[in-house]
Motif scaffolding. Structure first.
Motif, PDB file in Angstrom:
ATOM      1  N   LEU A 290       0.952  -1.279   0.017  1.00  0.00           N
ATOM      2  CA  LEU A 290       0.139  -0.089   0.145  1.00  0.00           C
ATOM      3  C   LEU A 290       0.832   1.290  -0.037  1.00  0.00           C
ATOM      4  O   LEU A 290       1.686   1.426   0.795  1.00  0.00           O
TER       5      LEU A 290
ATOM      6  N   PHE B  91      -5.928  -1.715  -6.379  1.00  0.00           N
ATOM      7  CA  PHE B  91      -7.232  -1.139  -5.819  1.00  0.00           C
ATOM      8  C   PHE B  91      -6.721   0.682  -5.572  1.00  0.00           C
ATOM      9  O   PHE B  91      -5.813   0.951  -4.724  1.00  0.00           O
TER      10      PHE B  91
ATOM     11  N   VAL C 159      -7.591   4.425  -4.653  1.00  0.00           N
ATOM     12  CA  VAL C 159      -8.394   5.204  -3.930  1.00  0.00           C
ATOM     13  C   VAL C 159      -7.976   6.766  -4.102  1.00  0.00           C
ATOM     14  O   VAL C 159      -7.064   7.218  -4.119  1.00  0.00           O
TER      15      VAL C 159
ATOM     16  N   SER D 254     -13.179   4.301  -5.086  1.00  0.00           N
ATOM     17  CA  SER D 254     -12.163   3.598  -5.579  1.00  0.00           C
ATOM     18  C   SER D 254     -12.441   3.074  -6.743  1.00  0.00           C
ATOM     19  O   SER D 254     -13.629   3.150  -7.351  1.00  0.00           O
TER      20      SER D 254
ATOM     21  N   LEU E 130      -3.307  -0.036  -3.661  1.00  0.00           N
ATOM     22  CA  LEU E 130      -2.965  -1.118  -2.985  1.00  0.00           C
ATOM     23  C   LEU E 130      -2.890  -2.148  -4.071  1.00  0.00           C
ATOM     24  O   LEU E 130      -3.534  -2.296  -4.812  1.00  0.00           O
TER      25      LEU E 130
ATOM     26  N   TYR F  73      -3.299   5.698   6.041  1.00  0.00           N
ATOM     27  CA  TYR F  73      -4.271   4.905   4.875  1.00  0.00           C
ATOM     28  C   TYR F  73      -5.366   4.545   5.931  1.00  0.00           C
ATOM     29  O   TYR F  73      -6.622   4.185   5.385  1.00  0.00           O
ATOM     30  N   ASP F  74      -5.344   4.148   7.219  1.00  0.00           N
ATOM     31  CA  ASP F  74      -6.568   3.441   7.842  1.00  0.00           C
ATOM     32  C   ASP F  74      -7.146   4.551   8.649  1.00  0.00           C
ATOM     33  O   ASP F  74      -7.956   4.195   9.782  1.00  0.00           O
TER      34      ASP F  74
ATOM     35  N   ILE G 104     -12.019   4.050   4.807  1.00  0.00           N
ATOM     36  CA  ILE G 104     -11.891   3.366   3.347  1.00  0.00           C
ATOM     37  C   ILE G 104     -11.970   1.976   3.820  1.00  0.00           C
ATOM     38  O   ILE G 104     -11.243   1.370   4.630  1.00  0.00           O
TER      39      ILE G 104
ATOM     40  N   TRP H 113     -10.392  -0.874   2.567  1.00  0.00           N
ATOM     41  CA  TRP H 113      -9.294  -1.419   1.520  1.00  0.00           C
ATOM     42  C   TRP H 113      -9.498  -2.803   1.648  1.00  0.00           C
ATOM     43  O   TRP H 113      -9.907  -3.501   2.645  1.00  0.00           O
TER      44      TRP H 113
ATOM     45  N   LEU I 143      -8.350  -5.986   2.348  1.00  0.00           N
ATOM     46  CA  LEU I 143      -7.266  -6.495   3.153  1.00  0.00           C
ATOM     47  C   LEU I 143      -7.546  -7.803   3.630  1.00  0.00           C
ATOM     48  O   LEU I 143      -6.717  -8.459   4.102  1.00  0.00           O
TER      49      LEU I 143
ATOM     50  N   PRO J 259      -0.993  -4.583   5.549  1.00  0.00           N
ATOM     51  CA  PRO J 259      -0.430  -4.156   4.192  1.00  0.00           C
ATOM     52  C   PRO J 259       1.050  -3.950   4.437  1.00  0.00           C
ATOM     53  O   PRO J 259       1.507  -3.525   5.499  1.00  0.00           O
TER      54      PRO J 259
END
Length: 191
Positions: A59, A83, A85, A101, A123, A149-150, A156, A158, A160, A165
Motif C-alpha cells: 500500500l 485498488f 483510492v 475507489s 494497494l 491509510y486507515d 476506506i 481496503w 485487506l 499491508p
C-alpha cells in the motif's frame, strides 16, 4: 477514441483509451492532449512516474502535495492489478472526506484521473504489479504530505481481509487527517 466515465465523486474519472489489436498484439494512445482536452481534461502533465511492488498488498498512500506543487494524477497499471483510492480533502466540497475507489489492471486497460485536492492511495492486488502515472506538478519534498491509510475519519474499505499491508516507514508513521488538515478548498470546478 477515449471513453470517459464519472465515478461516484464526479471530479474523479475513469478513462479507457481505445486499443487497436491484431495478431501481433495491440497499439493504443494512452494519452493524447487533444482528446483529453475535448473530454474537458485540461491538466498539463510535467512528470511521469513508475512504481513496482513485488509483494501483493503493498500500500502506497494516502499521498498528496500541498500548493503550489499540488498535483493532479493520471494513473494506470502496466502489469498486475491494484485498488486505487481518491479521498476528497477539499474544504467546502459536497463530498469532503468521502472516498472513491477503482480497480485498475493491465487486463482492463483503464486509468483513473485524480484531480488536485484529493489524497491518493493504491494497494497492489497481485505480485509484481507495476504502476505508471503522470502528474501535473513536479515532485517537491517540502510539499509532500501523507495521511494515514486507515484513518477512521475516512473509513476506506481496503480489500485487506484483516491482513496488514506492506507499508513504507513514511506511510507507517503517517498522521491522521485531523492532525494534518487540508490546504485545499472547493472551487466548484472539475480539473
Amino acid at each position: 477514441m477515449l471513453e470517459v466515465r464519472n465515478l461516484p465523486i464526479t471530479d474523479v474519472l475513469e478513462l479507457r483509451p481505445r486499443r487497436i489489436g491484431d495478431g501481433r498484439g495491440f497499439f493504443s494512445e494512452t494519452f493524447n492532449q487533444a482528446r483529453f482536452a475535448a473530454a474537458g481534461i485540461d491538466s498539463t502533465w510535467v512528470q511521469d512516474n513508475q512504481s513496482f511492488s513485488q509483494a501483493p498488498l503493498t500500500l502506497r498512500g494516502l499521498h498528496y502535495q500541498a500548493p503550489p506543487f499540488a498535483q493532479a494524477k493520471l494513473v494506470r497499471v502496466l502489469r498486475g492489478r491494484a485498488f486505487d483510492v481518491a479521498v476528497d480533502i477539499r474544504a467546502g466540497s459536497p463530498t469532503f472526506g468521502r472516498w472513491v475507489s477503482l480497480e485498475l489492471s493491465a487486463e482492463t486497460f483503464n486509468q483513473i484521473l485524480i484531480p488536485i485536492g484529493f489524497a491518493h492511495g493504491i494497494l497492489t492486488l497481485e505480485p509484481d504489479t507495476e504502476i505508471f502515472y503522470k502528474v501535473s506538478a513536479p515532485y517537491s519534498a517540502a510539499h509532500d504530505r501523507t495521511i494515514r491509510y486507515d484513518d477512521p475519519a475516512f473509513g476506506i474499505a481496503w480489500p485487506l481481509d484483516g491482513t496488514k499491508p506492506q507499508l513504507s516507514a513514511k506511510d507507517e508513521a503517517a498522521p491522521g487527517f485531523a492532525a494534518t488538515g487540508t490546504p485545499f478548498s472547493f472551487a466548484g470546478t472539475a480539473p
